[in-house]
Design a protein around this motif. Structure first.
Motif, PDB file in Angstrom:
ATOM      1  N   ASP A  39       0.804  -1.223   0.000  1.00 39.26           N
ATOM      2  CA  ASP A  39       0.000   0.000   0.000  1.00 39.26           C
ATOM      3  C   ASP A  39       0.836   1.272   0.000  1.00 39.26           C
ATOM      4  O   ASP A  39       0.290   2.367  -0.122  1.00 39.26           O
ATOM      5  N   SER A  40       2.146   1.141   0.176  1.00 34.04           N
ATOM      6  CA  SER A  40       2.995   2.321   0.230  1.00 34.04           C
ATOM      7  C   SER A  40       4.047   2.252  -0.871  1.00 34.04           C
ATOM      8  O   SER A  40       4.411   1.177  -1.343  1.00 34.04           O
ATOM      9  N   ARG A  41       4.516   3.404  -1.255  1.00 34.00           N
ATOM     10  CA  ARG A  41       5.606   3.521  -2.236  1.00 34.00           C
ATOM     11  C   ARG A  41       6.854   3.933  -1.496  1.00 34.00           C
ATOM     12  O   ARG A  41       6.876   4.975  -0.838  1.00 34.00           O
TER      13      ARG A  41
ATOM     14  N   LEU B 153      10.997   4.727  -1.376  1.00 36.97           N
ATOM     15  CA  LEU B 153      12.146   5.172  -2.161  1.00 36.97           C
ATOM     16  C   LEU B 153      13.344   5.339  -1.245  1.00 36.97           C
ATOM     17  O   LEU B 153      13.224   5.904  -0.150  1.00 36.97           O
ATOM     18  N   GLN B 154      14.510   4.868  -1.700  1.00 38.28           N
ATOM     19  CA  GLN B 154      15.735   5.065  -0.943  1.00 38.28           C
ATOM     20  C   GLN B 154      16.888   5.334  -1.905  1.00 38.28           C
ATOM     21  O   GLN B 154      16.758   5.166  -3.109  1.00 38.28           O
ATOM     22  N   SER B 155      18.006   5.795  -1.360  1.00 34.63           N
ATOM     23  CA  SER B 155      19.198   6.126  -2.153  1.00 34.63           C
ATOM     24  C   SER B 155      18.879   7.123  -3.260  1.00 34.63           C
ATOM     25  O   SER B 155      19.449   7.075  -4.346  1.00 34.63           O
ATOM     26  N   ILE B 156      18.003   8.086  -2.980  1.00 32.29           N
ATOM     27  CA  ILE B 156      17.576   9.014  -4.030  1.00 32.29           C
ATOM     28  C   ILE B 156      18.702   9.958  -4.452  1.00 32.29           C
ATOM     29  O   ILE B 156      18.672  10.494  -5.566  1.00 32.29           O
ATOM     30  N   LYS B 157      19.691  10.155  -3.596  1.00 36.07           N
ATOM     31  CA  LYS B 157      20.792  11.055  -3.950  1.00 36.07           C
ATOM     32  C   LYS B 157      21.511  10.599  -5.211  1.00 36.07           C
ATOM     33  O   LYS B 157      22.066  11.434  -5.941  1.00 36.07           O
ATOM     34  N   THR B 158      21.517   9.305  -5.483  1.00 42.29           N
ATOM     35  CA  THR B 158      22.256   8.805  -6.638  1.00 42.29           C
ATOM     36  C   THR B 158      21.661   9.278  -7.960  1.00 42.29           C
ATOM     37  O   THR B 158      22.292   9.131  -9.004  1.00 42.29           O
ATOM     38  N   PHE B 159      20.448   9.825  -7.946  1.00 45.97           N
ATOM     39  CA  PHE B 159      19.846  10.351  -9.171  1.00 45.97           C
ATOM     40  C   PHE B 159      20.180  11.828  -9.400  1.00 45.97           C
ATOM     41  O   PHE B 159      19.856  12.372 -10.459  1.00 45.97           O
ATOM     42  N   ALA B 160      20.803  12.485  -8.434  1.00 46.97           N
ATOM     43  CA  ALA B 160      20.956  13.943  -8.481  1.00 46.97           C
ATOM     44  C   ALA B 160      21.619  14.423  -9.758  1.00 46.97           C
ATOM     45  O   ALA B 160      21.203  15.426 -10.350  1.00 46.97           O
ATOM     46  N   ALA B 161      22.670  13.743 -10.206  1.00 47.34           N
ATOM     47  CA  ALA B 161      23.462  14.213 -11.341  1.00 47.34           C
ATOM     48  C   ALA B 161      23.122  13.497 -12.636  1.00 47.34           C
ATOM     49  O   ALA B 161      23.839  13.630 -13.630  1.00 47.34           O
ATOM     50  N   SER B 162      22.026  12.757 -12.657  1.00 46.29           N
ATOM     51  CA  SER B 162      21.653  11.996 -13.853  1.00 46.29           C
ATOM     52  C   SER B 162      20.654  12.754 -14.713  1.00 46.29           C
ATOM     53  O   SER B 162      19.523  12.998 -14.294  1.00 46.29           O
ATOM     54  N   ALA B 163      21.063  13.099 -15.921  1.00 49.96           N
ATOM     55  CA  ALA B 163      20.151  13.759 -16.857  1.00 49.96           C
ATOM     56  C   ALA B 163      19.064  12.797 -17.324  1.00 49.96           C
ATOM     57  O   ALA B 163      17.986  13.230 -17.760  1.00 49.96           O
ATOM     58  N   LEU B 164      19.327  11.493 -17.223  1.00 52.07           N
ATOM     59  CA  LEU B 164      18.342  10.500 -17.645  1.00 52.07           C
ATOM     60  C   LEU B 164      17.176  10.412 -16.671  1.00 52.07           C
ATOM     61  O   LEU B 164      16.073  10.004 -17.054  1.00 52.07           O
ATOM     62  N   PHE B 165      17.419  10.780 -15.409  1.00 53.88           N
ATOM     63  CA  PHE B 165      16.352  10.723 -14.413  1.00 53.88           C
ATOM     64  C   PHE B 165      15.530  12.008 -14.481  1.00 53.88           C
ATOM     65  O   PHE B 165      15.978  13.073 -14.059  1.00 53.88           O
ATOM     66  N   GLN B 166      14.333  11.885 -15.014  1.00 50.78           N
ATOM     67  CA  GLN B 166      13.436  13.033 -15.130  1.00 50.78           C
ATOM     68  C   GLN B 166      12.323  12.988 -14.089  1.00 50.78           C
ATOM     69  O   GLN B 166      11.504  13.899 -14.031  1.00 50.78           O
TER      70      GLN B 166
ATOM     71  N   ILE C 110      12.497   2.317  -8.047  1.00 42.85           N
ATOM     72  CA  ILE C 110      11.615   2.816  -9.107  1.00 42.85           C
ATOM     73  C   ILE C 110      11.334   1.767 -10.176  1.00 42.85           C
ATOM     74  O   ILE C 110      10.493   1.983 -11.047  1.00 42.85           O
ATOM     75  N   PHE C 111      12.010   0.625 -10.107  1.00 45.14           N
ATOM     76  CA  PHE C 111      11.896  -0.412 -11.145  1.00 45.14           C
ATOM     77  C   PHE C 111      10.454  -0.893 -11.320  1.00 45.14           C
ATOM     78  O   PHE C 111       9.987  -1.151 -12.425  1.00 45.14           O
TER      79      PHE C 111
ATOM     80  N   ALA D  79      20.785  -5.634 -13.152  1.00 43.88           N
ATOM     81  CA  ALA D  79      21.495  -4.433 -12.706  1.00 43.88           C
ATOM     82  C   ALA D  79      20.548  -3.524 -11.944  1.00 43.88           C
ATOM     83  O   ALA D  79      20.906  -2.941 -10.918  1.00 43.88           O
ATOM     84  N   ASN D  80      19.304  -3.408 -12.423  1.00 44.14           N
ATOM     85  CA  ASN D  80      18.300  -2.627 -11.705  1.00 44.14           C
ATOM     86  C   ASN D  80      18.003  -3.225 -10.340  1.00 44.14           C
ATOM     87  O   ASN D  80      17.877  -2.517  -9.342  1.00 44.14           O
TER      88      ASN D  80
END
Length: 430
Positions: A75-77, A79-92, A271-272, A261-262
């Protein structure tokens, strides 16, 4: 004197510290549903709130997010390790109950929850925030300018009048330097969840004040989370179909390794479940030559077993820092989920990562022309510094009496706050 807030927004943990004047700092404390802490896991959990209404979300951060996720499976979503997306242009962004959240949205939500947990302890008189940043952001092709743009967007929304950025190992070095009894050239190695960073700094006392001259920095997007991924690749991925095959018309093809890898990386796994890739994986079951393995893979993702797996892997890794052999136990894998792991095997698995970590150390020494014998103190901080194979990188080069550890969770935030209270903060800017 400025009242400064030091923000160590980490891949695994986040810490905030306040300058109190005269070189004193204190950690901020947070009172959530699971109690009072001075560190927060960098995690978020979103759940529809039936009390408020179907469109409202109950959002928790840190340990409270973990508790909400465990108590409300499915029932919940989470998310962890979100900092790893900070510099990714692919993560929108990622979808959370049909609403897209960009990186700066997630960072803002996380920090607002910390502000709510701090209550009256959240300072109203902060004149500047000093935020840590890695020397090298995580990711295959990190864009540091994009990362800082996203940090700025989130921090500006919280109303801070001044925002400055300092390399995380520089902040750790400044914290460590408060204990120095004499002038010294200090090498700091900061091992986070997503990055390993080095800073080489000369510290001197001038008229009673600590003066510093940065000599050089280096970093690599490799750290503890990568070690975890190596363990998952060896212990878990083969049991859920890695290396297996499926039929496509008259051809037999290997199941794409990208799915695994995901699965092996906490940030990707969080997010997978909502991606097209996961939908494609489910469609492979019908043509798989070992469908039971892919079905197990799908069950682990759909039942949000990522965090329990993280705990199992982390427990095994920590045990291997103290023993030559440790048990890995993850019940959802069935019989394959209980086995002994040797430290020697673990060190073989992480050998490519160790080489890159050592390569970054070579880089800072070579580009500054600094011999190991010219370094007075080596300060190791971060949980990964306890891994024996990591520690050997330093004991091979430096005398044991020059190597010190400490402040694994607090040193960066407190160093940032100390830097922020001075009138020379610009000299530390990254």
């Amino acid at each position: 004197m400025a009242r400064a807030l030091g923000l160590d927004f980490g891949t695994t943990n986040t810490v905030l510290a306040l300058s109190e004047g005269a070189g004193a700092t204190r950690s901020m404390t947070f009172n959530s549903s699971v109690g009072v802490t001075d560190t927060m896991r960098t995690a978020l959990s979103f759940m529809k709130d039936p009390v408020v209404g179907a469109q409202a979300l109950k959002v928790e951060a840190g340990q409270a997010a973990i508790r909400q996720f465990i108590d409300n499976p499915g029932d919940s979503r989470f998310l962890q390790s979100i900092k790893t997306f900070a510099a990714s242009a692919l993560f929108q962004g990622t979808l959370v109950f049909a609403r897209r959240h960009a990186f700066d949205d997630l960072m803002e939500v996380f920090l607002r929850r910390l502000k709510a947990y701090a209550g009256d302890g959240w300072p109203a008189d902060v004149s500047r925030v000093i935020a840590g940043r890695p020397v090298q952001f995580a990711g295959a092709s990190p864009d540091p300018a994009l990362a800082l743009e996203r940090y700025n967007a989130a921090l500006t929304r919280l109303g801070f009048p001044e925002i400055h950025y300092v390399y995380e190992p520089v902040a750790a070095a400044y914290y460590f330097a408060q204990t120095l009894k004499s002038d010294a050239t200090v090498l700091v190695a900061d091992f986070g969840g997503g990055t390993t960073d080095y800073s080489l700094i000369r510290f001197e006392r001038q008229a009673g004040r600590l003066a510093a001259q940065p000599i050089g920095h280096s970093g690599v997007g490799i750290a503890g989370d990568h070690f975890d991924a190596r363990m998952i690749e060896r212990l878990v991925a083969p049991e859920i179909g890695k290396g297996s095959f499926f039929k496509s018309f008259d051809k037999v093809l290997e199941v794409p390794s990208g799915y695994y890898a995901n699965f092996a990386r906490w940030n990707q796994l969080s997010i997978f479940k909502t991606t097209r890739e996961f939908a494609d994986l489910k469609s492979l079951v019908r043509s798989s030559l070992e469908p039971e393995k892919l079905e197990l893979f799908i069950d682990l993702v759909e039942h949000d077993e990522g965090y329990p797996l993280y705990q199992a892997i982390s427990t095994t890794k920590m045990a291997l820092s103290a023993a030559d052999e440790a048990e890995f136990h993850f019940a959802p894998l069935g019989a394959a989920g209980r086995r002994m792991v040797r430290r020697s095997d673990f060190e073989d698995w992480i050998a490519p990562d160790l080489a890159r970590i050592e390569g970054a150390l070579d880089e800072v020494l070579e580009k500054t022309g600094t011999a190991p014998g010219a370094i007075d103190k080596v300060f190791l901080t971060g949980g990964t510094s306890f891994v024996p194979a990591v520690r050997r990188i330093f004991t091979r080069r430096f005398d044991a009496d020059r190597i010190e550890s400490g402040g694994e969770l607090l040193s960066i935030a407190h160093g940032l706050a100390l830097i922020g209270e001075g009138d020379d903060v610009a000299q530390w800017a990254a």
